[in-house]
Design an enzyme around this catalytic site. Structure first.
Site, PDB file in Angstrom:
ATOM      1  N   ASP A   1      37.758  25.701   8.132  1.00 41.67           N
ATOM      2  CA  ASP A   1      39.091  26.218   8.494  1.00 41.67           C
ATOM      3  C   ASP A   1      38.954  27.316   9.553  1.00 41.67           C
ATOM      4  O   ASP A   1      38.239  28.292   9.335  1.00 41.67           O
ATOM      5  CB  ASP A   1      39.796  26.784   7.255  1.00 41.67           C
TER       6      ASP A   1
ATOM      7  N   ASP B   1      35.111  28.331  -4.664  1.00 46.79           N
ATOM      8  CA  ASP B   1      34.900  28.988  -3.378  1.00 46.79           C
ATOM      9  C   ASP B   1      33.407  28.966  -3.047  1.00 46.79           C
ATOM     10  O   ASP B   1      32.577  29.439  -3.836  1.00 46.79           O
ATOM     11  CB  ASP B   1      35.398  30.437  -3.447  1.00 46.79           C
TER      12      ASP B   1
ATOM     13  N   LYS C   1      44.669  32.998  13.538  1.00 48.80           N
ATOM     14  CA  LYS C   1      45.246  34.341  13.788  1.00 48.80           C
ATOM     15  C   LYS C   1      44.168  35.404  13.633  1.00 48.80           C
ATOM     16  O   LYS C   1      43.406  35.383  12.674  1.00 48.80           O
ATOM     17  CB  LYS C   1      46.380  34.617  12.788  1.00 48.80           C
TER      18      LYS C   1
ATOM     19  N   GLU D   1      27.287  20.268   1.208  1.00 51.97           N
ATOM     20  CA  GLU D   1      28.386  20.261   2.187  1.00 51.97           C
ATOM     21  C   GLU D   1      29.438  21.276   1.747  1.00 51.97           C
ATOM     22  O   GLU D   1      29.932  21.223   0.608  1.00 51.97           O
ATOM     23  CB  GLU D   1      29.035  18.886   2.331  1.00 51.97           C
TER      24      GLU D   1
ATOM     25  N   ASP E   1      36.223  22.079  16.011  1.00 55.48           N
ATOM     26  CA  ASP E   1      37.026  21.753  17.199  1.00 55.48           C
ATOM     27  C   ASP E   1      37.539  23.034  17.844  1.00 55.48           C
ATOM     28  O   ASP E   1      38.215  22.970  18.869  1.00 55.48           O
ATOM     29  CB  ASP E   1      38.258  20.931  16.784  1.00 55.48           C
TER      30      ASP E   1
HETATM   31  C1  LIG Z   1      39.597  21.519   8.028  1.00 58.67           C
HETATM   32  S1  LIG Z   1      39.052  20.921   6.479  1.00 58.67           S
HETATM   33  C2  LIG Z   1      37.645  19.885   6.910  1.00 58.67           C
HETATM   34  C3  LIG Z   1      37.298  18.896   5.825  1.00 58.67           C
HETATM   35  C4  LIG Z   1      36.114  17.965   6.147  1.00 58.67           C
HETATM   36  N1  LIG Z   1      34.894  18.718   6.255  1.00 58.67           N
HETATM   37  C5  LIG Z   1      36.358  17.192   7.422  1.00 58.67           C
HETATM   38  O1  LIG Z   1      35.696  17.455   8.434  1.00 58.67           O
HETATM   39  O2  LIG Z   1      37.235  16.302   7.396  1.00 58.67           O
HETATM   40  C6  LIG Z   1      38.248  22.333   5.786  1.00 58.67           C
HETATM   41  C7  LIG Z   1      38.027  22.172   4.286  1.00 58.67           C
HETATM   42  O3  LIG Z   1      37.237  23.246   3.804  1.00 58.67           O
HETATM   43  C8  LIG Z   1      37.786  23.685   2.562  1.00 58.67           C
HETATM   44  N2  LIG Z   1      37.354  25.083   2.412  1.00 58.67           N
HETATM   45  C9  LIG Z   1      37.641  26.096   3.252  1.00 58.67           C
HETATM   46  N3  LIG Z   1      37.060  27.225   2.846  1.00 58.67           N
HETATM   47  C10 LIG Z   1      36.378  26.922   1.719  1.00 58.67           C
HETATM   48  C11 LIG Z   1      35.592  27.678   0.817  1.00 58.67           C
HETATM   49  N4  LIG Z   1      35.379  28.988   1.015  1.00 58.67           N
HETATM   50  N5  LIG Z   1      35.031  27.055  -0.232  1.00 58.67           N
HETATM   51  C12 LIG Z   1      35.244  25.733  -0.433  1.00 58.67           C
HETATM   52  N6  LIG Z   1      36.008  24.969   0.377  1.00 58.67           N
HETATM   53  C13 LIG Z   1      36.556  25.549   1.438  1.00 58.67           C
HETATM   54  C14 LIG Z   1      39.273  23.490   2.734  1.00 58.67           C
HETATM   55  O4  LIG Z   1      39.949  23.411   1.498  1.00 58.67           O
HETATM   56  C15 LIG Z   1      39.326  22.172   3.507  1.00 58.67           C
HETATM   57  O5  LIG Z   1      39.367  21.048   2.652  1.00 58.67           O
END
Ligand SMILES: C[S@@+](CC[C@H](N)C(=O)[O-])C[C@H]1O[C@@H](n2cnc3c(N)ncnc32)[C@H](O)[C@@H]1O
Length: 210
Positions: A113, A90, A117, A38, A149
């Site tokens: 995420d 990352d 923008k 995940e 979303d």
């Molecule tokens: C909008 S949240 C969604 C979290 C979860 N999947 C949910 O649906 O509730 C996006 C998550 O992805 C993590 N994230 C974004 N880019 C990432 C990356 N390149 N590597 C690891 N984590 C990442 C962020 O820190 C954040 O916790």
């Protein structure tokens, strides 16, 4: 009210600084079995329900934000789940450096995420380069399950996927809802629940490596 002290559960976590080259998942999980990853595991809601329901599968959650990562470690440790590991790093770098070709059964990417923008779109995880990385890591027949979303990001996800489909590297398959998805939900993660309350739609897509 004082916040509860979060526990570390070191046996559940991988330390990015100590990793050298490609990982042997049998060593990481202490057993063989299919591996699902995940990306952006947040507070671990998906991992808790899915790993609890599929005990023979090994789940790795990748999350770079410390606060939610620590929350997830504590939560998975308290649940006593033996088939989950977590790493704070990352995801793009981790896949490129540490995941072997054809070693993964499936990827879960829920509410990545959106970086709304335009000048930030290049930060979006789902891009051609990272799709190629995921396809490299997947076994033939392996899959990627995606939910968002964000309509504009979903359009990008569809465009990037179409290129892989047209290139004969993947095909679209039905999206299978994880076990934690309740009525009216596609995935049942924290973000989906938050967005549902706000009346925002969820878009899903699943693809399979050929
Ligand atoms: C909008 S949240 C969604 C979290 C979860 N999947 C949910 O649906 O509730 C996006 C998550 O992805 C993590 N994230 C974004 N880019 C990432 C990356 N390149 N590597 C690891 N984590 C990442 C962020 O820190 C954040 O916790």
């Amino acid at each position: 009210m004082t916040a509860r002290q979060l526990q570390d559960y070191p046996h559940l976590t991988l330390q990015p600084g100590t990793l050298d080259g490609q990982l042997d998942f049998e060593v990481i999980f202490g057993r063989s079995g299919p591996v699902e990853i995940e990306i952006g595991s947040g507070k671990g809601t998906f991992l808790v329900s899915q790993a609890g329901a599929f005990e023979k599968t090994n789940f790795l959650g990748i999350e770079w934000a410390n606060k939610v990562y620590r929350y997830a470690v504590d939560r998975i440790g308290r649940w006593g789940l033996k088939n989950v590991r977590l790493i704070r790093t990352d995801a793009a770098d981790f896949l490129a450096e540490h995941v072997a070709d054809e070693s993964v059964e499936g990827f879960h990417l829920y509410f990545p995420d959106p970086w709304p923008k335009k000048r930030h779109h290049k930060r979006r995880f789902f891009c051609s380069e990272n799709l190629e990385q995921m396809l490299r890591c997947l076994k033939p027949g392996g899959w990627i399950n995606i939910a968002t979303d964000h309509q504009d990001y979903f359009e990008q996800i569809q465009t990037v996927t179409r290129q892989a489909v047209e290139g004969g590297r993947a095909k679209i398959i039905p999206f299978i809802r994880p076990v934690g998805a309740g009525q009216g939900e596609y995935v049942g993660t924290n973000y989906e629940r938050k967005y549902l309350k706000e009346g925002r739609p969820t878009y899903t897509l699943a693809l399979q490596k050929l």
